[in-house]
Design a protein around this motif. Structure first.
Motif, PDB file in Angstrom:
ATOM      1  N   GLY A 186     103.211 -13.267 -68.244  1.00 51.37           N
ATOM      2  CA  GLY A 186     103.556 -12.249 -69.226  1.00 51.37           C
ATOM      3  C   GLY A 186     102.825 -12.458 -70.525  1.00 51.37           C
ATOM      4  N   GLU A 192      99.917  -7.753 -67.439  1.00 48.33           N
ATOM      5  CA  GLU A 192      99.847  -9.209 -67.635  1.00 48.33           C
ATOM      6  C   GLU A 192      99.873  -9.962 -66.299  1.00 48.33           C
ATOM      7  OE1 GLU A 192      99.451 -11.142 -70.334  1.00 48.33           O
ATOM      8  OE2 GLU A 192      99.669  -9.733 -71.978  1.00 48.33           O
ATOM      9  N   LEU A 193     100.673  -9.470 -65.351  1.00 52.35           N
ATOM     10  CA  LEU A 193     100.720 -10.110 -64.025  1.00 52.35           C
ATOM     11  C   LEU A 193      99.346 -10.026 -63.364  1.00 52.35           C
ATOM     12  CD1 LEU A 193     102.499 -11.431 -61.806  1.00 52.35           C
ATOM     13  CD2 LEU A 193     102.990  -9.114 -60.977  1.00 52.35           C
ATOM     14  N   TYR A 228     107.540  -8.859 -75.813  1.00 50.36           N
ATOM     15  CA  TYR A 228     106.829  -9.609 -74.781  1.00 50.36           C
ATOM     16  C   TYR A 228     107.389  -9.252 -73.408  1.00 50.36           C
ATOM     17  CZ  TYR A 228     104.664 -12.789 -78.161  1.00 50.36           C
ATOM     18  OH  TYR A 228     103.920 -13.322 -79.178  1.00 50.36           O
ATOM     19  N   THR A 229     106.671  -9.701 -72.377  1.00 52.51           N
ATOM     20  CA  THR A 229     107.161  -9.558 -71.004  1.00 52.51           C
ATOM     21  C   THR A 229     107.071 -10.909 -70.306  1.00 52.51           C
ATOM     22  OG1 THR A 229     104.974  -9.096 -70.066  1.00 52.51           O
ATOM     23  CG2 THR A 229     106.234  -7.209 -70.931  1.00 52.51           C
ATOM     24  N   ASN A 230     107.793 -11.043 -69.214  1.00 54.29           N
ATOM     25  CA  ASN A 230     107.714 -12.245 -68.384  1.00 54.29           C
ATOM     26  C   ASN A 230     108.076 -11.814 -66.972  1.00 54.29           C
ATOM     27  OD1 ASN A 230     107.433 -14.905 -67.686  1.00 54.29           O
ATOM     28  ND2 ASN A 230     109.007 -15.677 -69.090  1.00 54.29           N
ATOM     29  N   ALA A 231     107.211 -12.086 -65.997  1.00 54.59           N
ATOM     30  CA  ALA A 231     107.422 -11.556 -64.643  1.00 54.59           C
ATOM     31  C   ALA A 231     107.322 -12.654 -63.582  1.00 54.59           C
ATOM     32  CB  ALA A 231     106.403 -10.465 -64.348  1.00 54.59           C
ATOM     33  N   ILE A 274     111.847 -10.529 -75.249  1.00 51.85           N
ATOM     34  CA  ILE A 274     111.138 -10.620 -73.959  1.00 51.85           C
ATOM     35  C   ILE A 274     111.900  -9.876 -72.866  1.00 51.85           C
ATOM     36  CG2 ILE A 274     110.178 -12.173 -72.228  1.00 51.85           C
ATOM     37  CD1 ILE A 274     110.053 -14.362 -74.352  1.00 51.85           C
ATOM     38  N   TYR A 321     111.153  -9.570 -65.795  1.00 51.06           N
ATOM     39  CA  TYR A 321     111.040  -8.746 -64.583  1.00 51.06           C
ATOM     40  C   TYR A 321     110.900  -9.634 -63.353  1.00 51.06           C
ATOM     41  CZ  TYR A 321     109.885  -4.965 -67.832  1.00 51.06           C
ATOM     42  OH  TYR A 321     109.920  -4.036 -68.836  1.00 51.06           O
ATOM     43  N   ALA A 354     103.996  -5.563 -68.497  1.00 50.56           N
ATOM     44  CA  ALA A 354     104.354  -6.604 -67.527  1.00 50.56           C
ATOM     45  C   ALA A 354     103.437  -6.540 -66.309  1.00 50.56           C
ATOM     46  CB  ALA A 354     105.819  -6.448 -67.118  1.00 50.56           C
ATOM     47  N   SER A 405     106.921  -1.416 -71.936  1.00 53.93           N
ATOM     48  CA  SER A 405     107.144  -2.810 -71.567  1.00 53.93           C
ATOM     49  C   SER A 405     106.764  -3.071 -70.106  1.00 53.93           C
ATOM     50  CB  SER A 405     108.619  -3.135 -71.815  1.00 53.93           C
ATOM     51  OG  SER A 405     109.011  -4.258 -71.119  1.00 53.93           O
TER      52      SER A 405
END
Ligand SMILES: CNc1ncnc2c1ncn2[C@@H]1O[C@H](COP(=O)(O)OP(=O)(O)OP(=O)(O)O)[C@@H](O)[C@H]1O
Length: 204
Positions: free
Chosen positions: A64, A80-81, A35-38, A110, A113, A77, A73
């Motif tokens: 994300g 998703e943003l 996963y990603t999270n920004a 995750i 970023y 990110a 990845s």
């Protein structure tokens, strides 16, 4: 400080524990999904999104989701943003989080970023409602009108965020790379957790 890096994470010896606690054993890992999270950090403010549906509904978080097959990845990110907040940003890696959740079959790996700038216009989407918050600890504001000064933005709403966020989000805001793991029970509480700061030069 001596530390034991939890299963699911990797790092060199040079880690500084920030917090740990909970039950004796880590939950066994069967399947892992990426996963990603920004987060956008600008002018003492942080952009969070109120999640309107799906996993983490009614919580504030960064933007994300899952890394798709064939995507890196950071590509995920950025996508998703764009999908969740309508903007593009030069994202930089800040840390790695690893979670298990008792009623979810896979573990979450995750990549987290941040960026200090963005292009495009922030917009609400069907998944997220973006909102700026003050990163100043004494922030008191409750209004989020873009004409307000920074201190008039509300403080980060940790009580409406995942329970792990207070451990690592302050590090992200301060530009201090981190790693961490938390195992969540069905009640949404952390059963076991471990968070650490890692050297800036580390390739997390
Ligand atoms: C358990 N503790 C946690 N603490 C903080 N953040 C967490 C988290 N667990 C997951 N996250 C984040 O929550 C989003 C889920 O994404 P999610 O909506 O499920 O993904 P994606 O958009 O691909 O799903 P759709 O299949 O399109 O619904 C994604 O940003 C991910 O990084």
């Amino acid at each position: 400080m001596q530390s034991i890096i939890p299963p699911g994470l990797s790092a060199g010896e040079d880690v500084t524990e920030i917090a740990k606690g909970g039950v004796q054993e880590w939950t066994p890992i069967e399947q892992v999904k990426l996963y990603t999270n920004a987060f956008i950090l600008q002018d003492n403010k942080i952009l969070l999104g109120y999640k309107k549906r799906g996993f983490g509904k009614d919580l504030y978080n960064g933007f994300g989701g899952k890394v798709d097959p064939g995507e890196t990845s950071v590509e995920a990110a950025v996508r998703e943003l764009q999908e969740e907040a309508g903007i593009t940003a030069p994202l930089r890696h800040s840390g790695v989080l690893f979670f298990t959740v008792s009623d979810v079959a896979h573990a979450f790996y995750i990549d987290v970023y941040y960026a200090n700038e963005y292009s495009g216009t922030i917009e609400e989407t069907e998944e997220m409602r973006p909102q700026w918050f003050s990163v100043e600890q004494n922030a008191t504001g409750t209004q989020h009108n873009s004409n307000k000064t920074d201190s008039e933005f509300a403080p980060i709403p940790y009580e409406q965020m995942w329970a792990d966020d207070p451990f690592w989000l302050p590090l992200l805001i301060q530009g201090r790379p981190f790693i961490g793991r938390a195992d969540f029970g069905a009640d949404g509480r952390m059963q076991k957790w471990w968070f650490a700061e890692i050297p800036v030069s580390s390739d997390v």
